[in-house]
Design an enzyme around this catalytic site. Structure first.
Site, short mmCIF file in Angstrom:
data_model
loop_
_atom_site.label_atom_id
_atom_site.label_comp_id
_atom_site.label_asym_id
_atom_site.label_seq_id
_atom_site.Cartn_x
_atom_site.Cartn_y
_atom_site.Cartn_z
N HIS A 125 0.80 -1.23 0.00
CA HIS A 125 0.00 0.00 0.00
C HIS A 125 0.83 1.27 0.00
O HIS A 125 0.29 2.35 0.20
CB HIS A 125 -0.92 0.06 1.22
CG HIS A 125 -1.96 -1.01 1.26
ND1 HIS A 125 -3.24 -0.82 0.77
CD2 HIS A 125 -1.92 -2.27 1.73
CE1 HIS A 125 -3.95 -1.93 0.97
NE2 HIS A 125 -3.17 -2.83 1.54
N LYS A 135 -8.58 13.62 4.77
CA LYS A 135 -7.67 12.47 4.70
C LYS A 135 -6.70 12.63 5.86
O LYS A 135 -6.67 13.68 6.50
CB LYS A 135 -6.91 12.45 3.38
CG LYS A 135 -6.29 13.82 3.02
CD LYS A 135 -5.59 13.81 1.67
CE LYS A 135 -6.50 13.93 0.48
NZ LYS A 135 -6.67 12.67 -0.27
N ARG A 136 -5.90 11.60 6.15
CA ARG A 136 -4.91 11.77 7.21
C ARG A 136 -3.98 12.95 6.89
O ARG A 136 -3.74 13.28 5.73
CB ARG A 136 -4.10 10.49 7.39
CG ARG A 136 -4.85 9.42 8.17
CD ARG A 136 -5.22 9.88 9.58
NE ARG A 136 -4.08 9.92 10.43
CZ ARG A 136 -3.69 8.96 11.24
NH1 ARG A 136 -4.40 7.84 11.32
NH2 ARG A 136 -2.61 9.09 11.98
N LYS A 145 0.67 14.42 1.37
CA LYS A 145 -0.68 14.72 0.90
C LYS A 145 -0.89 16.22 0.66
O LYS A 145 -1.86 16.65 0.06
CB LYS A 145 -1.72 14.19 1.89
CG LYS A 145 -1.73 12.66 2.01
CD LYS A 145 -2.75 12.18 3.02
CE LYS A 145 -2.68 10.69 3.32
NZ LYS A 145 -3.29 9.86 2.25
N THR A 151 -8.64 6.48 -1.82
CA THR A 151 -9.99 5.95 -2.00
C THR A 151 -11.03 7.04 -1.71
O THR A 151 -12.15 6.97 -2.22
CB THR A 151 -10.25 4.73 -1.09
OG1 THR A 151 -9.75 5.03 0.22
CG2 THR A 151 -9.54 3.50 -1.61
N LYS A 168 -14.80 8.25 -3.46
CA LYS A 168 -16.04 8.58 -2.74
C LYS A 168 -16.61 9.92 -3.22
O LYS A 168 -17.82 10.07 -3.40
CB LYS A 168 -15.79 8.58 -1.22
CG LYS A 168 -15.46 7.19 -0.68
CD LYS A 168 -14.78 7.19 0.69
CE LYS A 168 -14.11 5.83 0.92
NZ LYS A 168 -13.15 5.83 2.05
C1 26Q Z 1 3.15 0.25 10.59
C2 26Q Z 1 4.06 -0.06 11.58
C3 26Q Z 1 3.98 0.52 12.83
C4 26Q Z 1 2.94 1.41 13.08
C5 26Q Z 1 2.03 1.72 12.09
C6 26Q Z 1 2.14 1.14 10.83
C7 26Q Z 1 1.18 1.49 9.76
C8 26Q Z 1 -0.18 1.58 10.03
C9 26Q Z 1 -1.07 1.94 9.03
C10 26Q Z 1 1.60 1.73 8.48
C11 26Q Z 1 0.70 2.09 7.48
C12 26Q Z 1 -0.64 2.20 7.76
C13 26Q Z 1 -1.64 2.60 6.76
C14 26Q Z 1 -1.37 2.87 5.48
C15 26Q Z 1 -2.41 3.32 4.55
O1 26Q Z 1 -3.53 3.62 4.94
N1 26Q Z 1 -2.10 3.37 3.24
C16 26Q Z 1 -3.07 3.78 2.26
O2 26Q Z 1 -3.72 2.61 1.77
C17 26Q Z 1 -4.82 2.95 0.93
C18 26Q Z 1 -5.53 1.68 0.55
O3 26Q Z 1 -4.77 0.97 -0.37
C19 26Q Z 1 -4.35 3.73 -0.29
O4 26Q Z 1 -5.48 4.14 -1.01
C20 26Q Z 1 -3.53 4.96 0.14
O5 26Q Z 1 -2.97 5.59 -0.99
C21 26Q Z 1 -2.43 4.54 1.11
O6 26Q Z 1 -1.75 5.69 1.60
#
Ligand code: 26Q
Length: 791
Positions: free
Chosen positions: A334, A522-523, A528, A630, A634
């Site tokens: 991702h 978004k976050r 971003k 995503t 929406k």
């Molecule tokens: C990993 C290790 C330690 C702590 C946290 C994490 C962690 C947690 C969540 C790393 C990444 C995430 C989330 C990532 C994320 O949301 N990525 C998004 O995924 C979407 C679905 O595929 C994409 O549409 C977005 O582009 C992408 O940023």
């Protein structure tokens, strides 16, 4: 189909047995719980039947550390086809259905896109009657609740279970044991039904809660050592206590590692127990019955864990076990941000999971032998080794230990294949696939925008589009129909009024529902580029100050975003935007023309109000950085043109809906690649007074960061860089003029209301590709090799 009289009796009985109350005395959350439980009662038989049907053939398992489900009630009623009936029944009981929907806490067990994608996927699998089960963690606390104080982000724990969770069932008898080097805990499954749209099938999301064996030590309690008496219990429960609020990797933490292993080990043990019951101990057939999808690297420890279970516990040879493992697993990537590719210090693994670590070493050793046999030199081998310089590279382990790796949009997959993971694509060309993300049209249109849904159903003469989204294409025949175009504008206006009302109540801010709603939700992340949006607003503000007669369409800029609590720079950006909001809000000269509002605690349920009300969707990440996005989909589905860069799924959105119906700007991936080595943001800054003026507000006293130094730090990050990155790492200065010029075009185009409505219509009509039903069917056919099984 079902009996409303009986349902009403059940609701009243549950109110009595659970709360000792009559309907007249019950609180809103009690009525919500009673209704939800009564609905649960009506689906258990179908749920049971579905589980039985799935247990005979091949099934897929979606392992994810996050499931960002949001609220259940409204969606479940919609999918069961009883929303209107229940609404009427409740009315007779003097209950407004909206009040019950609003009282529900979001199940916020995810950070953002990745977790929400998992939730949309679950819903699509249910709707498509696909034998797929979700596995994850039942965090006692989801993503923190956000509020603002003096424009700064505050965080508060998210105790989403405080009134209980009527949508899950604890399955005590299916608990399993998970072992770490220093402790042994119980994993208790909680099952939530995933109710598909217009089908009897009911799928399962199984989330694990960690508990201790010893509830509590009576001897210590009698000795008045109260803290020690519950210590064991607390220590075990810590594992599933809280979701880590980072949407990119942070420093390795023991607890995070324990979370990952906890749910992965429990899930594999659960799957194997089921397999043995149905098929005995011949594991050669295991991949014929199971496809396990790893949602990013967070569950990748499943690869060595399955090896451990097969080799150590089932006495299978390494070679056979490895063959089974690779045939069983597949992996979704991702992100391409280098800093977000998960790595673990091997010392931590050795300490917490010594046997699992040995297995990873073995996997790595054998892999390196293969590379040597191919004649790879040591430099190349070092760059690909799974363990390198005491770090375990989880993405490499994932690619090597699975049969398929997929990206989440075409551009993203191409970047993986030809840039970031080029060496891996060389050795495993057949393992790489693209699966462009999607969203569920049930929640993101049918539920959150009933006005637009009704209109579409009336125009198409059927509601079939709800599970066959490409049918929306037929709406194109109304492109020259002014009545239809006006109706689109009316619906949009209605949703904007509703949002304005909600914002007044929840943020205490009045916004003009007739202004253009320009939304970025978004976050909060540098890539971003919420900061680019902020600079654009300031530029507009200064131009209005210089030329008060300037004719612009009144605009409301709406932001929603949580910053990871430790991401100080992201928090600085929130404060900066809030300060801009105050500056503009206090200026009588401009306050009827522009307004900025940063909504607090953006989450799934807030999104359901924001997406339908947007006139412009801001998707302005640096090209190459957003894997897919995503939220962009929406907005599109709700008839909102995109103002965006050629990044992630934006590329495919404009391919479908037409560039002329969206607003694309900025450097493309190739240009970024070309300029990145020699990029000098100072040149832009010094040669462009408009840019200089907005950037200088960070340090010239126009805006105050309350003495925290946050704004100066932001300024320096843009002009000087830092030890870990170059100046203006995300090319904001490069894209600034393109962005403001494109915003001017938005302003011009918006004035021709009919022409604008055509853009909205073209976006709706061409959103069909972005249904998560389409995405999931691709996973089912091209990765999992499973078939629908309708009960
Ligand atoms: C990993 C290790 C330690 C702590 C946290 C994490 C962690 C947690 C969540 C790393 C990444 C995430 C989330 C990532 C994320 O949301 N990525 C998004 O995924 C979407 C679905 O595929 C994409 O549409 C977005 O582009 C992408 O940023």
């Amino acid at each position: 189909m079902f009996d409303t009289k009986e349902l009403r009796e059940n609701i009243e009985r549950i109110l009595k047995t659970d709360y000792g109350k009559t309907l007249a005395k019950a609180q809103t959350h009690e009525k919500y719980n009673a209704l939800s439980k009564a609905i649960m009662g009506t689906i258990v038989d179908n749920w049971d039947e579905t589980e039985k049907a799935y247990s005979t053939g091949k099934a897929a398992y979606y392992l994810s550390a996050e499931f960002l489900m949001g609220r259940a009630l409204g969606n479940n009623l919609l999918n069961l086809g009883i929303y209107e009936e229940i609404k009427e029944l409740l009315k007779k009981m003097d209950i407004n259905i909206n009040d019950l929907e609003e009282i529900e806490e979001d199940a916020g067990l995810g950070n953002g896109g990745l977790g929400r994608l998992a939730a949309c996927f679950m819903e699509s699998c249910g709707t498509l009657n696909l034998p797929v089960r979700g596995y994850g963690i039942r965090y006692s606390h989801g993503l923190f609740k956000q509020s603002f104080k003096d424009g700064f982000q505050r965080e508060e724990g998210d105790n989403w279970l405080k009134y209980g969770d009527p949508w899950s069932i604890r399955k005590e008898d299916e608990a399993v044991i998970v072992e770490f080097a220093d402790e042994k805990v119980r994993a208790i499954p909680y099952d939530t039904p995933i109710i598909g749209y217009a089908t009897r099938n009911i799928n399962t999301l199984r989330l694990w809660k960690a508990e201790s064996f010893k509830d509590f030590d009576f001897n210590l309690f009698n000795d008045q050592k109260y803290n020690e008496a519950v210590e064991d219990k607390n220590k075990a429960e810590d594992i599933s206590r809280v979701l880590y609020p980072n949407d990119s990797t942070e420093e390795g933490k023991i607890l995070r590692l324990k979370q990952q292993y906890f749910f992965v080990s429990a899930s594999l043990k659960d799957i194997i127990r089921q397999y043995k019951k149905n098929h005995g101990i011949d594991f050669n057939k295991f991949p014929e019955f199971h496809a396990i999808q790893l949602n990013d690297t967070h569950p990748v420890v499943a690869i060595p864990e399955l090896m451990r279970l097969l080799v150590d516990e089932e006495n299978i040879t390494w070679e056979i076990a490895w063959d089974i493992t690779v045939k069983t697993f597949s992996y979704t990537n991702h992100t391409i941000l280098a800093e977000a590719l998960e790595q673990w210090w091997n010392g931590l693994y050795k300490k917490v999971l010594p046997r699992v670590y040995e297995i990873i070493e073995d996997i790595d050793r054998r892999f390196i032998m293969e590379l040597l046999q191919k004649g790879y030199d040591s430099e190349k081998i070092n760059s690909m080794a799974i363990i390198y310089k005491d770090m375990i590279r989880m993405a490499f382990l994932a690619i090597h230990g699975t049969h398929t790796t997929n990206g989440v949009a075409q551009l993203h997959t191409d970047i993986l294949k030809f840039q970031e993971l080029r060496d891996w694509y060389d050795i495993y060309p057949n393992r790489f696939q693209n699966k462009t993300n999607g969203i569920t049209p049930r929640r993101w249109l049918a539920l959150c925008n009933k006005e637009l849904s009704q209109m579409i159903t009336a125009l198409l003469g059927t509601d079939k589009w709800i599970n066959e989204l490409t049918l929306l294409k037929e709406l194109e025949k109304y492109l020259e129909d002014e009545q239809v175009l006006n109706k689109i504008l009316e619906v949009k206006s209605e949703k904007k009024h509703q949002l304005a009302e909600y914002i007044k109540i929840h943020e205490g801010v009045e916004i003009n529902p007739n202004s253009l709603f320009d939304i970025q939700i978004k976050r909060l992340h540098e890539y971003k580029r919420q900061l680019l949006n902020a600079f654009g607003i300031l530029d507009l503000y200064f131009r209005l100050k210089e030329n008060p007669e300037m004719d612009i369409v009144p605009r409301t800029f709406i932001f929603g975003a949580k910053a990871a609590p430790g991401y100080i720079r992201a928090k600085g950006i929130i404060k900066f935007i809030n300060e801009i909001g105050t500056l503009i809000g206090n200026d009588p000269q401009v306050k009827d023309k522009i307004k900025v509002v940063f909504v607090q605690n953006y989450r799934v349920s807030y999104g359901e109000r924001l997406f339908p009300a947007a006139d412009i969707s801001e998707q302005i990440s640096t090209a190459g950085k957003e894997a897919s996005g995503t939220g962009n989909m929406k907005f599109m589905l709700n008839g909102t043109p995109t103002l965006g860069t050629f990044d992630g799924a934006n590329v495919e959105i404009v391919q479908e809906a037409g560039e002329e119906n969206n607003f694309i700007f900025g450097a493309r991936v190739e240009e970024i690649e070309e300029i990145k080595e020699s990029y000098n943001p100072k040149e832009y800054y010094e040669s462009n007074p408009r840019l200089k003026k907005v950037v200088d507000t960070l340090i010239d006293g126009t805006l105050s960061d309350g003495g925290t130094g946050m704004f100066e730090e932001l300024y320096n990050s843009l002009l000087e860089g830092a030890s870990w990155h170059k100046p203006d790492n995300y090319f904001i200065f490069r894209d600034f003029m393109d962005y403001v010029k494109t915003q001017e075009k938005v302003d011009r185009d918006y004035r021709d209301r009919i022409a604008w409505a055509k853009k909205c219509l073209m976006n709706i009509a061409n959103a069909g590709k972005f249904s998560s039903d389409r995405t999931i069917q691709e996973y089912a056919r091209e990765i999992w090799n499973i078939e629908p099984k309708k009960i």
